[in-house]
Motif scaffolding. Structure first.
Motif, short mmCIF file in Angstrom:
data_model
loop_
_atom_site.label_atom_id
_atom_site.label_comp_id
_atom_site.label_asym_id
_atom_site.label_seq_id
_atom_site.Cartn_x
_atom_site.Cartn_y
_atom_site.Cartn_z
N GLU A 313 50.84 45.27 78.69
CA GLU A 313 50.22 43.99 78.31
C GLU A 313 49.99 43.10 79.52
O GLU A 313 49.03 42.34 79.56
CB GLU A 313 51.11 43.27 77.32
N ARG A 314 50.86 43.21 80.50
CA ARG A 314 50.76 42.37 81.70
C ARG A 314 50.00 43.04 82.83
O ARG A 314 49.96 42.54 83.95
CB ARG A 314 52.17 41.96 82.15
N ASP A 315 49.41 44.20 82.51
CA ASP A 315 48.54 44.91 83.45
C ASP A 315 49.29 45.34 84.71
O ASP A 315 48.73 45.35 85.80
CB ASP A 315 47.33 44.03 83.82
N ILE A 316 50.57 45.68 84.55
CA ILE A 316 51.39 46.13 85.67
C ILE A 316 51.42 47.65 85.66
O ILE A 316 51.95 48.25 84.71
CB ILE A 316 52.83 45.57 85.58
N PRO A 317 50.84 48.32 86.65
CA PRO A 317 50.79 49.78 86.63
C PRO A 317 52.19 50.39 86.78
O PRO A 317 52.92 50.07 87.71
CB PRO A 317 49.90 50.13 87.83
N LEU A 318 52.54 51.23 85.84
CA LEU A 318 53.86 51.84 85.82
C LEU A 318 53.70 53.35 85.79
O LEU A 318 52.93 53.87 84.99
CB LEU A 318 54.64 51.37 84.58
N GLU A 319 54.43 54.05 86.64
CA GLU A 319 54.28 55.50 86.74
C GLU A 319 55.41 56.25 86.05
O GLU A 319 55.19 57.26 85.38
CB GLU A 319 54.22 55.91 88.22
N VAL A 320 56.66 55.79 86.25
CA VAL A 320 57.83 56.54 85.79
C VAL A 320 58.77 55.61 85.02
O VAL A 320 59.02 54.49 85.46
CB VAL A 320 58.59 57.17 86.97
N PHE A 321 59.29 56.11 83.90
CA PHE A 321 60.39 55.39 83.25
C PHE A 321 61.66 56.20 83.43
O PHE A 321 61.68 57.42 83.25
CB PHE A 321 60.14 55.17 81.76
N HIS A 322 62.74 55.48 83.75
CA HIS A 322 64.02 56.12 84.00
C HIS A 322 65.06 55.65 82.99
O HIS A 322 65.28 54.46 82.80
CB HIS A 322 64.52 55.79 85.42
N TYR A 323 65.68 56.63 82.32
CA TYR A 323 66.79 56.35 81.41
C TYR A 323 68.09 56.39 82.20
O TYR A 323 68.49 57.47 82.66
CB TYR A 323 66.86 57.40 80.31
N ASP A 324 68.76 55.25 82.34
CA ASP A 324 70.02 55.26 83.06
C ASP A 324 71.16 55.66 82.13
O ASP A 324 70.95 56.01 80.96
CB ASP A 324 70.28 53.91 83.74
N CYS A 325 72.39 55.53 82.60
CA CYS A 325 73.58 56.21 82.06
C CYS A 325 73.65 56.32 80.54
O CYS A 325 74.01 57.37 80.00
CB CYS A 325 74.84 55.52 82.56
N PHE A 326 73.37 55.22 79.83
CA PHE A 326 73.65 55.21 78.39
C PHE A 326 72.58 55.88 77.53
O PHE A 326 72.53 55.65 76.32
CB PHE A 326 73.93 53.78 77.93
N TRP A 327 71.76 56.75 78.15
CA TRP A 327 71.03 57.69 77.30
C TRP A 327 72.01 58.72 76.74
O TRP A 327 71.74 59.35 75.71
CB TRP A 327 69.90 58.38 78.08
N LEU A 328 73.16 58.83 77.43
CA LEU A 328 74.24 59.71 76.99
C LEU A 328 75.19 58.95 76.07
O LEU A 328 75.25 57.72 76.09
CB LEU A 328 75.02 60.21 78.20
#
Length: 760
Positions: A313-328
């Motif tokens: 929505e804010r037109d910020i180009p994003l390439e990768v999303f990272h799930y940190d520790c608590f995806w576990l």
């Protein structure tokens, strides 16, 4: 570790035996190696040969510009693995040359030579360029020794060494004005002279003498570097015990190091990374913006969706999303199983995020520890996949995870099992891995599966085998040039498995400067790619700190928003300020700027992996080694070879930076400044000092470019900055294949770009 009390006295409780003369020299049959017998007293009669230790110093021509020096006390001591993997790309040939004269013996290895005195009852070894133009360093009187702690009073005591620590040490001379850099990711003063440094990986944050990435390599401003071939703990006193010497010591019976002659610092790194390995390739998508959930924050699938939609929505180009520790699941780290309460169908979610164009890749956090709550712990324990104590117990403690054990990567079956776990993550759409930890590796009361290894050496070396295993698993799944890590721990050679990030920093301007110093130091150890927690890890950044860190972080080779107990999406930092100086606007502007720089960044990365140079952050001295001031600059850096960046570390926006000789053009307004010169400027949050070097040609994406990956022959802009006849730019495709070179030519008094036929 200090062995003396001032200049005259030995430290209390220690005994030091110095090599006092070079008694004899033996030559190898191939003429590449000299073996020096060095008694610990001057031999003036036959009786002097009795009841005294000797030290053997082996000096060997290794390859052009590299000579090794190995000091040994007792040759019968085992030299247990692990050992650094040297010359992984193949060992080059060497043309050694021996010369003898009345003054001594000289061994030459291409551009570097070692001269050993023949003066009776004298200890003197000097290293210099073979052409005689450059004196490098020396081993002089009382510079090579063995030591005991506690001090022994009789050789009889050494019949039982169980309670006696034995060390070997060398002291190389520091010349007047000589400075020392590198030794891994160190957060204190960039010039290490005056510091005591212990090379022992530790999870200590970014604000102490501890480091996650201890690399036994240092670079001198006199045109040489020294690589210490010791995976174990190495202690250095860099002008801090004797002001005119660098002392290196290890506990054991031998110490080996390599002296590497440049003469330029770039040439030193080139040769050093032939020895320990070139940086691996990374895919172009990895240069884009990464966003994480942060560490202890509450999040689930809905939270992730809101973050990704908010960035779009804010037109910020994003390439990768990272799930940190608590995806576990809590208490189950790290058993590779998503918490189904928060993420009921991670495979579908990841596929949806990618299909909608919100991101192109996904990364998850892993570590080499296993909490006992997980059923996987019992499986791994029963199959011998976990490190054990000497009595047969699984090594466990409650630090980090309750009852956690450590994966034993010296067990091939454990490695296969671990890779199988990783492949399950790849099956659900994970593209990259954050290899956290790897520093808290016990060295006492442990027994590895490979019983031949030395636990003391395994402490630092574990970072190498851990990251190598994961990196190669990614390569096997996605292709040799598509593997990407976000690794925290490292040692010599780990540059082969990019990339590394700067560890846990506070959310302050001071920590931002600490992180930069760490990145500069690591880059001077052959690491091409580096990142940092944008916004700081510990604490919650205010808007000013966040925006200044965004500027800095987006001009590193890799860029990731990350925190501990607070989110790093921009609209939560400043209550969604919609102004052009709001957090969202600043992040958008610098993410787009990085996208625009991609043809340049990619071109620079090809040179970086070829030679072992940092893409960013690159110390000023690598580009300007003859400039004494450039060696002291630790609050600015080069982005590749052509662009200078000076982050802002003050609430006021004031910044002072140094421009070396030549004309420098401001990225923002095109004004040129003639260096050498210190410059003071004040910047709002939409700019910071970015200056382009004289004689530069840049191929750039168009203004407002939002893509990290596209055909860099199309939709580009070519710009000249104070060009000359040598100005040029080599363009590469996404596989690293050279497409052609653009140049500059003067026509009727005006400079124009030549070779544009390579562009579509």
């Amino acid at each position: 570790m200090k062995f003396r009390d001032g200049m005259w006295l030995v430290a209390e409780g220690k005994r030091v035996e110095y090599a006092e003369e070079i008694y004899s020299i033996d030559e190898s049959s191939d003429g590449k190696k000299l073996s020096l017998l060095c008694p610990t007293m001057q031999i003036r009669s036959r009786g002097d040969t009795l009841n005294r230790p000797t030290l053997t110093i082996d000096i060997e021509a290794v390859t052009d510009g590299i000579i090794s020096v190995e000091v040994t006390h007792w040759h019968g001591a085992l030299n247990k693995p692990p050992h650094f993997e040297l010359f992984p790309g193949g060992e080059p040939s060497v043309e050694a040359k021996l010369q003898k004269s009345s003054s001594g013996t000289t061994l030459s290895s291409g551009a570097i030579s070692a001269a050993i005195t023949s003066e009776p009852h004298t200890f003197d070894i000097r290293f210099h360029s073979t052409d005689g133009k450059h004196k490098l360093t020396s081993l002089l009187n009382r510079s090579v020794a063995l030591a005991y702690d506690p001090a022994t009073s009789s050789p009889m005591q050494t019949s039982d060494m169980r309670e006696i620590h034995h060390y070997v040490l060398t002291q190389t001379t520091l010349g007047v004005g000589e400075q020392v850099y590198g030794l891994g990711e160190r957060f204190g003063a960039l010039n290490k002279v005056g510091q005591s440094v212990s090379l022992w990986n530790a999870d200590g944050g970014t604000s102490s003498e501890q480091a996650y990435k201890n690399v036994p390599f240092w670079l001198s401003n006199r045109g040489y570097g020294i690589f210490i071939d010791a995976p174990e703990r190495v202690e250095l006193e860099i002008g801090s015990e004797r002001c005119c010497r660098v002392q290196t010591s290890v506990e054991g019976q031998r110490l080996k190091w390599y002296i590497i002659y440049g003469p330029s610092p770039k040439e030193v790194l080139d040769k050093y990374t032939i020895l320990t390995g070139r940086p691996g390739k990374v895919p172009p998508w990895s240069f884009g913006l990464w966003l994480t959930t942060s560490f202890t924050t509450e999040y689930d699938d809905k939270t992730v969706s809101s973050f990704l939609e908010g960035m779009k929505e804010r037109d910020i180009p994003l390439e990768v999303f990272h799930y940190d520790c608590f995806w576990l699941r809590a208490f189950h780290w790290c058993d590779f199983i998503f918490d189904t309460k928060s993420f009921p169908d991670p495979k579908s979610s990841i596929a949806r995020f990618k299909a909608s164009g919100l991101i192109s890749k996904v990364c998850v956090w892993i570590n080499p520890y296993l909490g006992q709550r997980s059923p996987v712990f019992a499986e791994a324990a029963s199959k011998g996949y976990l490190l054990r104590r000497k009595n047969g117990d699984i090594f466990q403690w409650d630090l980090w995870q309750a009852g956690m054990g450590l994966i034993d990567f010296t067990n091939p079956a454990a490695c296969d099992w671990y890779v199988a776990c990783l492949n399950k993550l790849f099956d659900i759409g994970v593209d990259a891995l954050k290899t956290d930890f790897g520093e808290r590796v016990p060295s006492r009361d442990v027994q590895w599966h490979d019983t031949s290894v030395d636990p003391g050496k395994m402490h630092n070396y574990y970072a190498f085998i851990y990251n190598k295993l994961v990196y190669e698993a990614l390569q096997a799944r996605y292709g040799a040039d598509q593997a990407v890590l976000f690794a925290r721990s490292a040692t010599a050679g780990t540059q082969r498995f990019p990339l590394q990030w700067g560890g846990d920093c506070e959310s302050t301007f001071e920590a931002m400067a600490e992180s930069l110093r760490g990145g500069l130091s690591l880059g001077l150890c052959g690491y091409a790619f580096w990142s940092v927690d944008i916004g700081g890890f510990e604490g919650t950044p205010d808007a000013a700190v966040y925006k200044r860190w965004v500027q800095f972080g987006l001009l590193c080779s890799h860029s990731r928003l990350h925190g501990s107990n607070s989110y790093r999406v921009p609209w939560l930092v400043d209550d969604d300020d919609q102004s052009e100086e709001g957090c969202s606007a600043v992040l958008r502007k610098f993410a787009q700027l990085k996208c625009r720089l991609m043809p340049y960044l990619w071109s620079e990365s090809q040179q970086a992996i070829k030679h072992g140079w940092p893409v960013s952050v690159r110390a000023m001295a690598l580009e300007f080694p003859e400039d004494r001031t450039a060696w002291s600059c630790d609050t600015q850096f080069m982005l590749g070879s052509r662009i200078l960046v000076a982050p802002v570390f003050d609430q006021s926006g004031e910044v002072e930076f140094y421009l070396p000789t030549g004309k420098w053009t401001s990225w923002w307004d095109g004004k040129a400044i003639e260096g050498p010169k210190w410059v003071k400027e004040t910047h709002g949050f939409t700019t910071l000092p970015i200056y382009v070097r004289q004689g530069t040609l840049l191929v750039l994406g168009k203004e407002g470019e939002k893509r990290t990956v596209w055909d860099w022959r199309q939709d580009v802009e070519v710009k000249l900055f104070e060009p000359d006849a040598e100005t040029g730019f080599t363009l590469f495709d996404q596989e690293g294949k050279e497409l052609g070179t653009l140049g500059a030519e003067e026509v009727n008094g005006e400079w124009k770009v030549s070779g544009q036929d390579i562009l579509d």
